[in-house]
Write a protein that holds these residues in place. Sequence first.
Motif, PDB file in Angstrom:
ATOM      1  N   GLY B  37       0.792  -1.221   0.000  1.00 56.52           N
ATOM      2  CA  GLY B  37       0.000   0.000   0.000  1.00 56.52           C
ATOM      3  C   GLY B  37       0.823   1.268   0.000  1.00 56.52           C
ATOM      4  N   SER B  38       2.118   1.158   0.340  1.00 57.81           N
ATOM      5  CA  SER B  38       2.987   2.321   0.172  1.00 57.81           C
ATOM      6  C   SER B  38       4.345   1.800  -0.262  1.00 57.81           C
ATOM      7  N   GLY B  39       5.111   2.631  -0.921  1.00 56.23           N
ATOM      8  CA  GLY B  39       6.398   2.179  -1.454  1.00 56.23           C
ATOM      9  C   GLY B  39       6.195   1.278  -2.657  1.00 56.23           C
ATOM     10  N   ARG B  40       7.292   0.749  -3.173  1.00 55.88           N
ATOM     11  CA  ARG B  40       7.189  -0.113  -4.349  1.00 55.88           C
ATOM     12  C   ARG B  40       6.791  -1.528  -3.944  1.00 55.88           C
ATOM     13  N   PRO B  41       6.114  -2.253  -4.839  1.00 50.78           N
ATOM     14  CA  PRO B  41       5.701  -3.617  -4.495  1.00 50.78           C
ATOM     15  C   PRO B  41       6.847  -4.622  -4.609  1.00 50.78           C
ATOM     16  N   VAL B  42       7.911  -4.369  -3.865  1.00 50.19           N
ATOM     17  CA  VAL B  42       8.998  -5.342  -3.732  1.00 50.19           C
ATOM     18  C   VAL B  42       9.416  -5.338  -2.277  1.00 50.19           C
ATOM     19  N   SER B  43      10.163  -6.375  -1.890  1.00 49.09           N
ATOM     20  CA  SER B  43      10.514  -6.494  -0.482  1.00 49.09           C
ATOM     21  C   SER B  43      11.961  -6.139  -0.225  1.00 49.09           C
ATOM     22  N   ALA B  44      12.258  -5.919   1.047  1.00 49.54           N
ATOM     23  CA  ALA B  44      13.612  -5.656   1.489  1.00 49.54           C
ATOM     24  C   ALA B  44      14.171  -6.924   2.137  1.00 49.54           C
ATOM     25  N   GLY B  45      15.426  -6.853   2.562  1.00 48.46           N
ATOM     26  CA  GLY B  45      16.017  -7.924   3.361  1.00 48.46           C
ATOM     27  C   GLY B  45      16.007  -9.277   2.683  1.00 48.46           C
ATOM     28  N   GLY B  46      15.764 -10.313   3.477  1.00 46.02           N
ATOM     29  CA  GLY B  46      15.795 -11.689   2.971  1.00 46.02           C
ATOM     30  C   GLY B  46      14.825 -11.903   1.816  1.00 46.02           C
ATOM     31  N   TRP B  47      13.610 -11.409   1.949  1.00 50.42           N
ATOM     32  CA  TRP B  47      12.617 -11.548   0.876  1.00 50.42           C
ATOM     33  C   TRP B  47      13.111 -10.862  -0.387  1.00 50.42           C
ATOM     34  N   GLY B  48      13.775  -9.722  -0.197  1.00 48.41           N
ATOM     35  CA  GLY B  48      14.290  -8.965  -1.333  1.00 48.41           C
ATOM     36  C   GLY B  48      15.312  -9.786  -2.107  1.00 48.41           C
ATOM     37  N   TYR B  49      16.224 -10.451  -1.367  1.00 50.60           N
ATOM     38  CA  TYR B  49      17.236 -11.278  -2.042  1.00 50.60           C
ATOM     39  C   TYR B  49      16.579 -12.469  -2.735  1.00 50.60           C
ATOM     40  N   VAL B  50      15.584 -13.051  -2.080  1.00 49.56           N
ATOM     41  CA  VAL B  50      14.857 -14.157  -2.704  1.00 49.56           C
ATOM     42  C   VAL B  50      14.271 -13.707  -4.047  1.00 49.56           C
ATOM     43  N   GLN B  51      13.691 -12.496  -4.041  1.00 50.33           N
ATOM     44  CA  GLN B  51      13.075 -11.986  -5.280  1.00 50.33           C
ATOM     45  C   GLN B  51      14.127 -11.632  -6.318  1.00 50.33           C
ATOM     46  N   ALA B  52      15.152 -10.899  -5.873  1.00 55.14           N
ATOM     47  CA  ALA B  52      16.149 -10.399  -6.822  1.00 55.14           C
ATOM     48  C   ALA B  52      16.918 -11.549  -7.466  1.00 55.14           C
ATOM     49  N   LYS B  53      17.146 -12.595  -6.704  1.00 60.47           N
ATOM     50  CA  LYS B  53      17.929 -13.732  -7.240  1.00 60.47           C
ATOM     51  C   LYS B  53      17.024 -14.823  -7.792  1.00 60.47           C
ATOM     52  N   ASN B  54      15.711 -14.569  -7.843  1.00 67.38           N
ATOM     53  CA  ASN B  54      14.763 -15.566  -8.378  1.00 67.38           C
ATOM     54  C   ASN B  54      14.881 -16.927  -7.709  1.00 67.38           C
ATOM     55  N   LEU B  55      15.137 -16.937  -6.412  1.00 71.06           N
ATOM     56  CA  LEU B  55      15.388 -18.215  -5.735  1.00 71.06           C
ATOM     57  C   LEU B  55      14.191 -19.153  -5.818  1.00 71.06           C
ATOM     58  N   PHE B  56      12.982 -18.615  -5.589  1.00 71.11           N
ATOM     59  CA  PHE B  56      11.793 -19.480  -5.655  1.00 71.11           C
ATOM     60  C   PHE B  56      11.549 -19.966  -7.089  1.00 71.11           C
ATOM     61  N   GLU B  57      11.686 -19.045  -8.035  1.00 67.03           N
ATOM     62  CA  GLU B  57      11.412 -19.390  -9.434  1.00 67.03           C
ATOM     63  C   GLU B  57      12.329 -20.530  -9.883  1.00 67.03           C
ATOM     64  N   GLU B  58      13.637 -20.414  -9.523  1.00 65.61           N
ATOM     65  CA  GLU B  58      14.600 -21.454  -9.901  1.00 65.61           C
ATOM     66  C   GLU B  58      14.250 -22.778  -9.221  1.00 65.61           C
ATOM     67  N   GLU B  59      13.962 -22.696  -7.929  1.00 70.44           N
ATOM     68  CA  GLU B  59      13.718 -23.895  -7.137  1.00 70.44           C
ATOM     69  C   GLU B  59      12.497 -24.664  -7.647  1.00 70.44           C
ATOM     70  N   PHE B  60      11.431 -23.911  -8.014  1.00 75.82           N
ATOM     71  CA  PHE B  60      10.170 -24.597  -8.318  1.00 75.82           C
ATOM     72  C   PHE B  60       9.900 -24.704  -9.821  1.00 75.82           C
ATOM     73  N   LYS B  61      10.891 -24.313 -10.636  1.00 76.52           N
ATOM     74  CA  LYS B  61      10.705 -24.373 -12.087  1.00 76.52           C
ATOM     75  C   LYS B  61      10.447 -25.810 -12.534  1.00 76.52           C
ATOM     76  N   LYS B  62      11.232 -26.712 -11.991  1.00 76.19           N
ATOM     77  CA  LYS B  62      11.131 -28.096 -12.458  1.00 76.19           C
ATOM     78  C   LYS B  62       9.782 -28.732 -12.117  1.00 76.19           C
ATOM     79  N   ASP B  63       9.105 -28.179 -11.105  1.00 79.12           N
ATOM     80  CA  ASP B  63       7.775 -28.722 -10.769  1.00 79.12           C
ATOM     81  C   ASP B  63       6.666 -27.980 -11.511  1.00 79.12           C
TER      82      ASP B  63
END
Lengths: 257, 347
Positions: B37-63
Amino acid sequence: MKFQIIKNKLLGLIIPLILYVAWDFLTSREIIPPELLPAPKVIFDTWWDLQSSGELALNMKMSLLRVGFGFLLGAISGFLLGTAMGLWKPVELYLNPLFNFFRQIPVVAWIPFLILWLGIDEWFKIVFISFGAFIPMALKTLEGIKGVPASYLEVVRVFEYGWFRVLRTVIVPSALPSISTGLRLCLSEAWMLVIGAELVAAGEGIGNVMVIARRLFQTDVVLVGVIVIAITGFAMDKVLGLLETRFLGLHRSQNAQ
Amino acid sequence: MKKIINILLVMAVGMALFGITPGFAAEKVIRIGYPGGSGRPVSAGGWGYVQAKNLFEEEFKKDGYRIEYNYIKSQGPGCNEALANNSLDFSFHGDLPVLAGRSGGLKIKALTASRGGNAHLLVPTNSSIKTIKDLKGKRVGVGVGTWTHTLLARVLNDNGMTLKDIKVINITGSDFETAIATNDIDAGFGSRALVRRGVAKIIWTTVGKPVKYQSIFSLVVREAFLKQHPDIVKRFVKMYVKGLYLASLNKNETLKFNTRTGSALQDNIDDNAGQSIKYITAPRIDGQVTQLYKEVQLVAKNNGLIRKPFDVDKDFIDSSFLEAALKELNLENHWPNYDYNGNPIKK
């Protein structure tokens, strides 16, 4: 005759009863998750909590006060406009098109402007409610006065009654049923709108209790709010209905004689 | 007869369209919710690194899973509603909404927690309000049901007042920012961004106060999802911990990285002065977290924000996924446990 009336009343209870049993069955066995629809027993306990802590009474008082002021403001101004338009042709010609235009606007569409003009405090709510109450009242008053049978007016012209006497003996009595319908519509509109106004912005009031409960994930409190609103609205309409039959019934029978 | 054939035909076409086409057949997606609701729709900290490095996308691509990040304008309470109607699988939101949701019967489990979030009590720049006591009778904007709601109750209680002594205006995000700029509300908790823009000044802040005033955010999962896909949850937590690990390596880097949400670097530095990067990235639901949960629940109960308190330790926290992830990543000793005052517990 009496038996038939009771039977008809009972018929209206069958479907609510079935719904209640289904509600109880589905929620007590958690076929519907309790966080989506709390069980009747939970609702009753929550209602009792809110009732005994005085929270419900305090918030109902605020809502009813708003309804009262908004209703009075709306009903009186609606009555005055309706009467003026009904009795004086020029007023009708000047104002009726504007009024008809105005009444096409859903009251909620005024919210942004009303907040802009009046802020979010009490005046906003009262004026908002009165907008909604004003329309049915003006409409029904006008209708009532316009609906005075031409033959009655013919008769009083023959007898050369003064205008006040015409008003008192002919116009008011024959317009009253329509005006009282207007009052009932106006009150039920006011009650709906107070909830709307409080959902937008309020410090206290039954609508506000529901907004806060929703944000705190107290589904049971929200549902108690819904039920209390329904019962209050129903009761208010019944009371007005009783007053109507009592006073108007009398009036009508006098008129008939 | 012809009618029956027609009906069967329509049904067959319908099945062909909706049943077999992969787009319609239960699309595989993992849905994560955050208060927004305020700021950009991205996260900081750990969530931010997960998003920036596509960790979830890479991990779950094969499924064949798609990852969906949702920033919910109605904040924590909105996350609760979305979890209740199965529109989210995971959510990361503040202490009061998580506890209120659970108390209201929402079936969620807390998997990890993070601590050390700050808030500042703001008033318009030209306001005459100087202390908490001056708030009496004033219009205070607060996201009802968000973590700053209990924070507000707390600081009022500290000053001999309750929420009933002020006018609570339910307002969040950019609406709050506008309202304080236009003097429509007299005060409210917000970020330093408003001070930077010159529309507000700070009269009280959690920075430098005892840690009990700071936020606890939790990663929660829908219980049904957890039961259905324990394996996905396990890998999800592991990737999140990986992100937290990346965030925990260098404080300056991470604070700089966090400006991706729209915050100013200097504000991030001021907000986290005196807090180690390990502290603000630590994921365990340790003694500190559970103690603070209990305190928040008590404050909420005393102020009528939670009606039915529940046992926080029992039936709400599930640390097994986190511990397994820490073990697999060899990070068991990377983060210490913390005590009530936020000091690391030496082993």
